[in-house]
Enzyme design. Structure first.
Site, PDB file in Angstrom:
ATOM      1  CG  HIS A 108      -0.436  -0.204   2.705  1.00  0.00           C
ATOM      2  ND1 HIS A 108       0.173  -1.205   2.398  1.00  0.00           N
ATOM      3  CD2 HIS A 108      -0.163   0.670   3.703  1.00  0.00           C
ATOM      4  CE1 HIS A 108       0.988  -1.373   4.318  1.00  0.00           C
ATOM      5  NE2 HIS A 108       0.739   0.612   3.847  1.00  0.00           N
ATOM      6  CG  HIS A 125       0.703   5.842   4.383  1.00  0.00           C
ATOM      7  ND1 HIS A 125       0.568   5.152   5.105  1.00  0.00           N
ATOM      8  CD2 HIS A 125       2.019   3.544   4.724  1.00  0.00           C
ATOM      9  CE1 HIS A 125       0.554   3.983   5.979  1.00  0.00           C
ATOM     10  NE2 HIS A 125       1.764   3.118   5.077  1.00  0.00           N
TER      11      HIS A 125
HETATM   12  P1  AMP Z   1       2.430  -0.004   7.226  1.00  0.00           P
HETATM   13  O1  AMP Z   1       2.639   0.679   8.675  1.00  0.00           O
HETATM   14  O2  AMP Z   1       2.581   1.009   6.299  1.00  0.00           O
HETATM   15  O3  AMP Z   1       1.934  -1.586   6.946  1.00  0.00           O
HETATM   16  O4  AMP Z   1       0.757   1.420   7.525  1.00  0.00           O
HETATM   17  C1  AMP Z   1      -0.558   0.285   7.510  1.00  0.00           C
HETATM   18  C2  AMP Z   1      -1.104   1.551   7.870  1.00  0.00           C
HETATM   19  O5  AMP Z   1      -2.512   0.667   7.688  1.00  0.00           O
HETATM   20  C3  AMP Z   1      -1.145   2.294   8.761  1.00  0.00           C
HETATM   21  O6  AMP Z   1      -1.160   3.396   8.772  1.00  0.00           O
HETATM   22  C4  AMP Z   1      -2.678   1.591  10.082  1.00  0.00           C
HETATM   23  O7  AMP Z   1      -2.761   2.929  10.575  1.00  0.00           O
HETATM   24  C5  AMP Z   1      -3.361   1.862   8.789  1.00  0.00           C
HETATM   25  N1  AMP Z   1      -4.764   0.073   9.311  1.00  0.00           N
HETATM   26  C6  AMP Z   1      -4.607  -0.516   9.761  1.00  0.00           C
HETATM   27  N2  AMP Z   1      -6.049  -1.026  10.080  1.00  0.00           N
HETATM   28  C7  AMP Z   1      -6.385  -0.343   8.931  1.00  0.00           C
HETATM   29  C8  AMP Z   1      -7.888  -0.497   8.838  1.00  0.00           C
HETATM   30  N3  AMP Z   1      -8.746  -1.151   9.006  1.00  0.00           N
HETATM   31  N4  AMP Z   1      -8.429   0.329   8.217  1.00  0.00           N
HETATM   32  C9  AMP Z   1      -7.883   1.149   7.459  1.00  0.00           C
HETATM   33  N5  AMP Z   1      -7.097   1.493   7.714  1.00  0.00           N
HETATM   34  C10 AMP Z   1      -6.008   1.035   8.220  1.00  0.00           C
END
Ligand code: AMP
Length: 145
Positions: free
Chosen positions: A107, A109
């Site tokens: 993903h 950001h």
């Molecule tokens: P990463 O640490 O780069 O893998 O980012 C994962 C992101 O997903 C973090 O910014 C979390 O806040 C976000 N996240 C985790 N669970 C959810 C969810 N159910 N819906 C939306 N965002 C989420």
């Protein structure tokens, strides 16, 4: 989790794609999905994913799928700028636990930044207000071209 390992089809983003977990959607097309980060590092923090690529990170994803998710990321960054008028837009993508990755479905950001406003902690566990997230998602969606 290290860079080595296998894609888990039951990760939270895969569940969002399948409609098994809720999300506040901003944009969806055949290949990609953008939705609000529920633990945002700033107002208007959006995540962009490929819906079918079973890649945990940028090292694993096929070029065609990477192109699709990158193009959607650019569209979202432009829409975030138009909707929220930030001073900057941070686009980030983390690979492996040591890089800070917490969800193992590739993903991007998209995080708007304003002068003098510090960025929130990554994956802080502090859940955003859902009504506010929906408002932001609608405002951003209106600016997608
Ligand atoms: P990463 O640490 O780069 O893998 O980012 C994962 C992101 O997903 C973090 O910014 C979390 O806040 C976000 N996240 C985790 N669970 C959810 C969810 N159910 N819906 C939306 N965002 C989420």
């Amino acid at each position: 989790m290290s860079l080595d390992g296998h894609y888990d089809p039951d990760n939270i983003f895969a569940k969002i794609v399948r409609g098994e977990a809720p999300s506040v959607k901003v944009f969806e097309d055949h290949d990609t999905l953008a939705f609000m980060d529920v633990f945002p590092q700033g107002r208007g923090h959006v995540l962009v994913i490929h819906k079918r690529a079973d890649a945990r990170n940028i090292l694993e994803i096929e070029p065609e799928a990477l192109t699709a998710v990158t193009l959607t990321t650019q569209r979202i960054a432009r829409a975030v700028r138009a909707a929220l008028q930030p001073d900057g837009v941070l686009v980030a993508q983390l690979n492996g636990g040591e890089a800070g990755q917490t969800v193992y479905h590739l993903h991007f950001h998209v995080i708007p930044r304003w002068q003098g406003v510090p960025m929130g902690r990554h994956a802080s566990g502090k859940m955003a207000d859902m009504a506010e997230l929906k408002e932001l998602a609608e405002a951003i969606a209106l600016e997608i071209s």
